[in-house]
Motif scaffolding. Sequence first.
Motif, short mmCIF file in Angstrom:
data_model
loop_
_atom_site.label_atom_id
_atom_site.label_comp_id
_atom_site.label_asym_id
_atom_site.label_seq_id
_atom_site.Cartn_x
_atom_site.Cartn_y
_atom_site.Cartn_z
N ALA A 150 91.79 20.60 112.47
CA ALA A 150 93.03 20.50 113.26
C ALA A 150 92.81 21.03 114.67
O ALA A 150 93.26 20.43 115.66
N THR A 151 92.11 22.13 114.79
CA THR A 151 91.81 22.72 116.10
C THR A 151 90.95 21.77 116.93
O THR A 151 91.21 21.56 118.12
N ALA A 152 89.93 21.19 116.30
CA ALA A 152 89.02 20.29 117.02
C ALA A 152 89.76 19.07 117.55
O ALA A 152 89.57 18.66 118.70
N ILE A 153 90.63 18.49 116.74
CA ILE A 153 91.36 17.30 117.16
C ILE A 153 92.38 17.64 118.24
O ILE A 153 92.58 16.87 119.19
N ALA A 154 92.98 18.81 118.16
CA ALA A 154 93.97 19.23 119.16
C ALA A 154 93.31 19.69 120.46
O ALA A 154 93.94 19.64 121.52
N HIS A 155 92.07 20.11 120.40
CA HIS A 155 91.35 20.61 121.58
C HIS A 155 91.18 19.50 122.61
O HIS A 155 90.73 18.41 122.28
N PRO A 156 91.53 19.76 123.87
CA PRO A 156 91.42 18.71 124.91
C PRO A 156 89.99 18.60 125.47
O PRO A 156 89.73 18.93 126.61
N GLY A 157 89.10 18.15 124.65
CA GLY A 157 87.70 18.02 125.03
C GLY A 157 86.87 17.85 123.78
O GLY A 157 87.39 17.77 122.67
N PRO A 158 85.55 17.78 123.94
CA PRO A 158 84.69 17.56 122.78
C PRO A 158 84.62 18.79 121.88
O PRO A 158 84.59 19.93 122.36
N ALA A 159 84.60 18.53 120.57
CA ALA A 159 84.48 19.61 119.59
C ALA A 159 83.70 19.10 118.39
O ALA A 159 83.75 17.91 118.05
N ALA A 160 82.96 19.99 117.76
CA ALA A 160 82.20 19.65 116.56
C ALA A 160 82.52 20.65 115.46
O ALA A 160 82.59 21.86 115.72
N VAL A 161 82.73 20.13 114.27
CA VAL A 161 82.92 20.96 113.08
C VAL A 161 81.79 20.60 112.14
O VAL A 161 81.69 19.45 111.70
N ARG A 162 80.92 21.56 111.86
CA ARG A 162 79.76 21.30 110.97
C ARG A 162 80.03 21.96 109.63
O ARG A 162 80.44 23.12 109.56
N PHE A 163 79.82 21.22 108.55
CA PHE A 163 80.08 21.77 107.23
C PHE A 163 79.00 21.32 106.25
O PHE A 163 78.39 20.26 106.42
N PRO A 164 78.77 22.11 105.21
CA PRO A 164 77.67 21.83 104.29
C PRO A 164 77.99 20.77 103.26
O PRO A 164 79.14 20.35 103.11
N ARG A 165 76.97 20.39 102.54
CA ARG A 165 77.09 19.49 101.40
C ARG A 165 77.66 20.27 100.23
O ARG A 165 77.40 21.46 100.08
#
Length: 168
Positions: free
Chosen positions: A151-166
């Motif tokens: 939610a934070t990444a999508i709301a952020h006005p710029g590029p964002a990456a969320v990395r998560f494990p398998r």
Amino acid sequence: AGGAGVRLTYSQVFAKTLITMMEKDPKIVAISAAMLEGTGLVEVKKQFPDRVFDVGIAEEHAVIMAAGMAKAGWKPVVSIYSTFLQRAFDQVVHDVCLQNLDVTFALDRAGVVGADGATHQGLYDLAYLRALPNLVVMAPKDENELRHMLATAIAHPGPAAVRFPRGA
């Protein structure tokens, strides 16, 4: 999590969260490079067939398509295995980060992935993404943080990456 002791994978939590967000915001779209099933986007595509795009094994195209969509006012989420984002490094740098575009990268299989094999280890994204301008990089410790970080990444006005494990 999944109810009655069922543990959801990070990919499933990502997909369920994205569906909830897409129900509320018609500008959110999802893009994958031949990984709809692995990243959980199959379920998202069932709900939003016109807002989920599979570009085939063309990671560079997925990122540049997201950049173009962001320029046009959409909120693209590029869902991709961490290891395969390397193929689109130029596009991430020049077409997203330097232009400070509103693109979210959902990096599935970040870190050691075991049975997926040597080519699928998501070991390098953290090192090369942290060096890029304007990019926020996040890594959740659990499913609750994944929901909030997406939610934070999508709301952020710029590029964002969320990395998560398998896995769960």
